[in-house]
Scaffold this active site. Structure first.
Site, PDB file in Angstrom:
ATOM      1  N   HIS A  92      37.151  45.923  36.769  1.00 40.69           N
ATOM      2  CA  HIS A  92      37.210  44.575  37.325  1.00 40.69           C
ATOM      3  C   HIS A  92      35.966  44.213  38.132  1.00 40.69           C
ATOM      4  O   HIS A  92      35.311  43.217  37.864  1.00 40.69           O
ATOM      5  CB  HIS A  92      38.444  44.408  38.212  1.00 40.69           C
ATOM      6  CG  HIS A  92      38.515  43.070  38.871  1.00 40.69           C
ATOM      7  ND1 HIS A  92      37.945  42.826  40.105  1.00 40.69           N
ATOM      8  CD2 HIS A  92      39.056  41.898  38.462  1.00 40.69           C
ATOM      9  CE1 HIS A  92      38.132  41.554  40.426  1.00 40.69           C
ATOM     10  NE2 HIS A  92      38.798  40.968  39.454  1.00 40.69           N
ATOM     11  N   HIS A 117      49.106  42.762  35.162  1.00 39.87           N
ATOM     12  CA  HIS A 117      47.741  42.528  35.640  1.00 39.87           C
ATOM     13  C   HIS A 117      46.978  43.844  35.786  1.00 39.87           C
ATOM     14  O   HIS A 117      47.350  44.703  36.579  1.00 39.87           O
ATOM     15  CB  HIS A 117      47.822  41.813  36.986  1.00 39.87           C
ATOM     16  CG  HIS A 117      46.517  41.393  37.549  1.00 39.87           C
ATOM     17  ND1 HIS A 117      46.156  41.633  38.853  1.00 39.87           N
ATOM     18  CD2 HIS A 117      45.479  40.714  36.987  1.00 39.87           C
ATOM     19  CE1 HIS A 117      44.962  41.129  39.087  1.00 39.87           C
ATOM     20  NE2 HIS A 117      44.526  40.569  37.970  1.00 39.87           N
TER      21      HIS A 117
END
Length: 294
Positions: free
Chosen positions: A81, A39
């Protein structure tokens, strides 16, 4: 990834790029261990979405890397992100007085000045926010595969076409990648549908947990439904698996973000195809070589 779902019905704009669909190698099957996806790179051990995080995943022996793409004010695709630069860079020091420090308000050159590693630890001081081109080049060099999330597409009109163009230019839309080394995902159903319409061969995934009633429509343009771990249930997984995606295969499920060994074993027992994790080595140690699916 954050726990939210955006399933909209707005009309999609733009032409369609005609491409031959890929074959898509099957990632999981009954009795096999789920694919482990790092991730934002191995972000438990290196600053997220940096080249160092991709390298750390490779060092640990993991092929699949998840990352996020957004666009700067002057049109550069960057790997980040949050929709702001505040949490993972020193933007407040370098560019004071420009709160709330939205990615879309800064040029690529301004973003390139930022330290994206010191927040994580002093050994990563000076790490930069990579452009998408730099990131895919590093993933290629590491012989890794890419799960690419389009972030906040409503803030970046046309980002799907731009992302596909960059991937094409970097050699990522060739059969080798399309058939087993690339997945593009988003929380936005419209964005996922746009990617599928522009390049039908690319494997796509819808993040979140669409309602049971929406799953059949999602299966028209998404090969995967990728829910948060906390939302998993046997019934929901069964409903997803009962449908076939746009390439004729049963819908797959990658779940996120699982960093605990017990949760990983539980998710694997549910029958997910992939586990997205900040600590891929922890998940690998937690799972046996083969496990029953039921």
């Amino acid at each position: 990834m954050h726990a939210r779902v955006v399933v909209t019905t707005a009309a999609l704009l733009g032409g369609t790029v005609l491409m031959f669909p890929g074959r898509h190698a099957e990632l999981g099957s009954p009795g096999t261990v789920p694919v482990i996806v790092s991730h934002r790179g191995a972000s438990g051990y290196a600053p997220e979405n940096t080249l160092a995080a991709a390298d750390k995943a490779a060092e640990l022996g993991f092929d699949w890397v998840e990352t996020d793409v957004q666009r700067t004010r002057d049109g550069e695709l960057v790997v980040l992100h949050d929709d702001t630069l505040e949490r993972t860079t020193d933007v407040e020091r370098v560019h004071p007085g420009r709160a709330p420090w939205k990615v879309e308000d800064f040029t690529a050159a301004e973003v390139a000045l930022l330290d994206a590693g010191s927040w994580f630890g002093p050994s990563y001081a000076g790490a930069r926010v990579p452009t998408l081109r730099q990131f895919v080049d590093r993933v290629s060099r590491n012989h890794q595969k890419l799960l690419l999330e389009i972030k906040n597409p409503e803030l970046h009109p046309g980002i799907e076409r731009q992302t596909l163009k960059l991937l094409s230019n970097e050699g990522w839309l060739d059969p080798a990648h399309v058939d087993g080394g690339l997945i593009i995902q988003s929380f936005s159903a419209d964005s996922v549908r746009t990617v599928h319409d522009l390049h039908p061969g690319v494997k796509t995934a819808l993040l979140g947990t669409p309602s049971f009633g929406d799953l059949a429509e999602c299966a028209r343009f998404a090969d995967q439904i990728n829910p948060a771990y906390a939302s998993l249930s046997v019934g929901y997984i069964a409903a997803v698996r009962a449908l076939r995606g746009p390439h004729g295969r049963p819908l797959e499920i990658f779940t996120w973000t699982v960093d605990d060994a017990d949760d990983a074993r539980r998710a694997a027992g549910y029958g997910v195809d992939g586990i997205i994790t900040n600590t891929p080595d922890v998940i690998r140690r937690a799972l046996p070589q083969r496990l029953p699916r039921g």
